[in-house]
Design a protein around this motif. Structure first.
Motif, PDB file in Angstrom:
ATOM      1  N   UNK A  65       8.228   8.727   5.842  1.00  0.00           N
ATOM      2  CA  UNK A  65       8.658   8.556   7.232  1.00  0.00           C
ATOM      3  C   UNK A  65       7.731   7.622   7.985  1.00  0.00           C
ATOM      4  N   UNK A  66       6.429   7.775   7.775  1.00  0.00           N
ATOM      5  CA  UNK A  66       5.460   6.903   8.447  1.00  0.00           C
ATOM      6  C   UNK A  66       5.694   5.445   8.071  1.00  0.00           C
ATOM      7  N   UNK A  67       5.890   5.222   6.758  1.00  0.00           N
ATOM      8  CA  UNK A  67       6.131   3.853   6.297  1.00  0.00           C
ATOM      9  C   UNK A  67       7.447   3.313   6.854  1.00  0.00           C
ATOM     10  N   UNK A  68       8.490   4.124   6.824  1.00  0.00           N
ATOM     11  CA  UNK A  68       9.816   3.681   7.276  1.00  0.00           C
ATOM     12  C   UNK A  68       9.841   3.391   8.774  1.00  0.00           C
ATOM     13  N   UNK A  69       9.327   4.336   9.577  1.00  0.00           N
ATOM     14  CA  UNK A  69       9.371   4.163  11.031  1.00  0.00           C
ATOM     15  C   UNK A  69       8.445   3.039  11.494  1.00  0.00           C
ATOM     16  N   UNK A  70       7.323   2.884  10.836  1.00  0.00           N
ATOM     17  CA  UNK A  70       6.383   1.839  11.249  1.00  0.00           C
ATOM     18  C   UNK A  70       6.908   0.450  10.912  1.00  0.00           C
ATOM     19  N   UNK A  71       7.627   0.327   9.806  1.00  0.00           N
ATOM     20  CA  UNK A  71       8.154  -0.969   9.390  1.00  0.00           C
ATOM     21  C   UNK A  71       9.453  -1.318  10.097  1.00  0.00           C
ATOM     22  N   UNK A  72      10.228  -0.320  10.467  1.00  0.00           N
ATOM     23  CA  UNK A  72      11.528  -0.560  11.090  1.00  0.00           C
ATOM     24  C   UNK A  72      11.500  -0.112  12.548  1.00  0.00           C
ATOM     25  N   UNK A  73      12.087   1.010  12.846  1.00  0.00           N
ATOM     26  CA  UNK A  73      12.097   1.491  14.231  1.00  0.00           C
ATOM     27  C   UNK A  73      12.413   2.981  14.237  1.00  0.00           C
ATOM     28  N   UNK A  74      12.313   3.601  15.417  1.00  0.00           N
ATOM     29  CA  UNK A  74      12.589   5.028  15.554  1.00  0.00           C
ATOM     30  C   UNK A  74      14.054   5.231  15.943  1.00  0.00           C
ATOM     31  N   UNK A  75      14.938   4.901  15.026  1.00  0.00           N
ATOM     32  CA  UNK A  75      16.375   5.007  15.291  1.00  0.00           C
ATOM     33  C   UNK A  75      17.026   5.935  14.266  1.00  0.00           C
ATOM     34  N   UNK A  76      18.264   6.351  14.605  1.00  0.00           N
ATOM     35  CA  UNK A  76      18.991   7.240  13.698  1.00  0.00           C
ATOM     36  C   UNK A  76      19.228   6.566  12.348  1.00  0.00           C
ATOM     37  N   UNK A  77      19.586   5.295  12.371  1.00  0.00           N
ATOM     38  CA  UNK A  77      19.847   4.614  11.106  1.00  0.00           C
ATOM     39  C   UNK A  77      18.591   4.508  10.252  1.00  0.00           C
TER      40      UNK A  77
END
Length: 323
Positions: A65-77
């Motif tokens: 989650x840390x890697x995903x949210x930090x690289x992308x954004x805090x969205x539902x997708x």
């Protein structure tokens, strides 16, 4: 675990988890209670195993989650991408039991748009408090010793009845109910094994296979008795061999207790083999078939007794008390 005991443990673990999380000032303190509820299982061993797997799963989830949210954004997708990466990994490592609680914690990160070490520590603390509260509530497990000892008595009594019924059949031709007794024995053994399997899984730090192996040994003996019950129905003629074998059934019935080695019975088997060999040869076909049937019964009894002897040799110095 009874329904009332499970309910008490759920209440205790949930309240304790929420109280501790609140006292420590953690965000989303009620999530610790939810994790506690999910972590209450029927045995200590399963609870420890589940807590361990969910801990690993939570670490994996927070990392992904840390890697995903930090690289992308805090969205539902973005949450769907997190799940697409995390879920297969969790199943790959057999940590799938942690997917639901870990993902609940991950949604906190998304809602707060916060990946700071302090907030990640908050989520990990929620898990540790919830799982820890569940483990604490599972420290107490009702003892099964009294019930297990009762099963010992029931099983040995049924074995004795069956063997004495076999003796009566050979001597008097009365063996009509042996199948009923064996069915009762099988049912008792099935119930006993459920209890001892559960009891073994509640012994986290001190485990013994004694009780499990004892009832498994008796279950194997029961299968032999069922075969013998079918064989013994073929003995229609009275003979000296019938009396000899009947005496073996009677002696075995008197030596069924688990503290008895049954070694002497194997010596009796050797003597009976010698006595059978010295007997006059059968004169008719019926006598020949009866003699062959009795030899088969003697062979099955040898197997029956050998199982007990082998068990005794393994556990003769076991710390389990005699009953």
């Amino acid at each position: 675990m009874s329904l009332s005991l499970r309910t008490i443990k759920l209440i205790f673990a949930t309240v304790l988890a929420v109280y501790l999380a609140t006292a420590l000032g953690l965000s989303y303190a009620t999530s610790a209670g939810i994790i506690a509820i999910l972590s209450i299982l029927d045995t200590r061993k399963s609870s420890f195993k589940m807590a361990r797997n969910r801990f690993y799963s939570t670490l994996l989830a927070l990392t992904v989650a840390t890697a995903t949210f930090s690289l992308l954004s805090f969205e539902i997708w973005t949450l769907s991408i997190y799940l697409a990466i995390y879920a297969p990994l969790a199943y790959r490592f057999r940590w799938e039991a942690g997917i639901a609680p870990a993902t609940v914690l991950v949604t906190h990160l998304m809602l707060e748009t916060n990946l700071s070490p302090a907030f990640l520590g908050n989520e990990l603390a929620l898990f540790l408090i919830g799982a820890g509260s569940a483990l604490i509530s599972n420290i107490y497990m009702p003892s099964q010793d009294q019930q297990i000892q009762a099963y010992h008595v029931q099983v040995e009594d049924l074995l004795k009845q069956i063997l004495l019924r076999f003796e009566a059949f050979l001597l008097q031709g009365d063996g009509r109910n042996e199948a009923e007794l064996i069915n009762q024995l099988d049912q008792t053994l099935e119930e006993a094994l459920k209890v001892v399997y559960l009891d073994r899984h509640n012994q986290v730090f001190h485990r013994t296979n004694y009780q499990v192996h004892y009832f498994e040994m008796r279950a194997t003996q029961s299968k032999i008795l069922r075969t013998m019950a079918k064989t013994i129905n073929k003995c229609f003629l009275e003979s000296r061999e019938n009396i000899i074998l009947a005496s073996l059934f009677e002696r075995t019935a008197q030596q069924l207790s688990r503290e008895n080695s049954a070694q002497d019975l194997l010596l009796d088997i050797e003597l009976f083999h010698a006595m059978f060999r010295e007997r006059p040869l059968p004169q008719t076909r019926e006598e020949f078939e009866t003699r062959a049937t009795l030899f088969q019964l003697l062979h099955d009894m040898e197997h029956f007794i050998q199982l007990k002897v082998d068990f005794y040799q393994v556990y003769k110095e076991n710390e389990e008390p005699s009953a």
